[in-house]
Write an enzyme that holds these catalytic residues in place. Structure first.
Site, PDB file in Angstrom:
ATOM      1  N   TYR A   1       0.817  -1.214   0.000  1.00 55.80           N
ATOM      2  CA  TYR A   1       0.000   0.000   0.000  1.00 55.80           C
ATOM      3  C   TYR A   1       0.853   1.268   0.000  1.00 55.80           C
ATOM      4  CZ  TYR A   1      -4.395  -2.577   0.657  1.00 55.80           C
ATOM      5  OH  TYR A   1      -5.501  -3.384   0.479  1.00 55.80           O
TER       6      TYR A   1
ATOM      7  N   ASN B   1     -13.783  -3.687   3.003  1.00 53.35           N
ATOM      8  CA  ASN B   1     -14.299  -3.949   1.653  1.00 53.35           C
ATOM      9  C   ASN B   1     -13.838  -5.281   1.061  1.00 53.35           C
ATOM     10  OD1 ASN B   1     -11.715  -3.190   1.044  1.00 53.35           O
ATOM     11  ND2 ASN B   1     -12.269  -1.475  -0.287  1.00 53.35           N
TER      12      ASN B   1
ATOM     13  N   HIS C   1      -9.009  -7.303  -2.372  1.00 51.19           N
ATOM     14  CA  HIS C   1      -8.125  -6.441  -3.151  1.00 51.19           C
ATOM     15  C   HIS C   1      -7.961  -7.006  -4.546  1.00 51.19           C
ATOM     16  CE1 HIS C   1      -4.561  -4.161  -4.415  1.00 51.19           C
ATOM     17  NE2 HIS C   1      -4.101  -5.312  -4.865  1.00 51.19           N
TER      18      HIS C   1
END
Ligand code: IDP
Ligand code: MG
Length: 150
Positions: free
Chosen positions: A49, A112, A115
């Site tokens: 990230y 969520n 990825h």
């Protein structure tokens, strides 16, 4: 053929959704060339990230992705990056299309579920960050390939 890195994130693991999520990519026709369970280290999380390092949510993002094991998948296929991101859905699950993984199982951006790489270039780089060459089955041909790839 493009490569994309998929991560079944810790919230999806905790909720028992790994099989359901993997199934969707498999059924789409994307070819699995790498698959493993791992606990992401802080070092790997910061590398994965890195583009978000200056964002206000960076620390919570690193805490989230390292909070439980993930399933990492390396997938290959024509237009694999675009296809996988469509199967995943929009970053914010409450706005993701019904039928997408995030649209079917999620509500909040910080939970969520999955990825997927955002470009072919990053797909190749991210697969290499998560898998050694020896861990990949890069050259297996499926009998069904001519019926999936034209
Ligand atoms: P993507 O996963 O759809 O490619 P990115 O913008 O690359 O989305 O962001 C990476 C991850 O960072 C997201 O999947 C989500 O987990 C987290 N994230 C992005 N924006 C926010 C935010 O505004 N608040 C909290 N977490 C965020
Ligand atoms: Mg992204």
């Amino acid at each position: 053929m493009e490569r994309t890195l998929i991560l079944v994130k810790p919230d999806a693991m905790q909720r028992g959704l790994a099989g359901e999520i993997i199934k969707r990519f498999e059924q789409r026709g994307l070819k699995i060339i790498g698959l493993k369970l791992l606990r992401i280290s802080r070092e790997l999380a910061e590398k994965h990230y890195a583009v978000h390092r200056e964002k206000p949510f960076f620390e919570s993002l690193v805490a989230y992705i390292t909070a439980a094991p993930v399933v990492a998948l390396a997938l290959e296929g024509s237009d694999a990056v675009t296809a996988a991101r469509a199967t995943i859905g929009a970053t914010k699950p409450s706005a993701a299309a019904a039928g997408s993984i995030r649209g079917d199982y999620g509500l909040e951006i910080g939970r969520n579920l999955v990825h997927g790489s955002d470009s072919a270039e990053n797909g190749a780089l991210e697969v290499a960050n998560f898998f050694s060459e020896g861990e990949l089955c890069a050259d297996w041909a499926r009998d069904v390939d001519p019926w999936v790839f034209e």
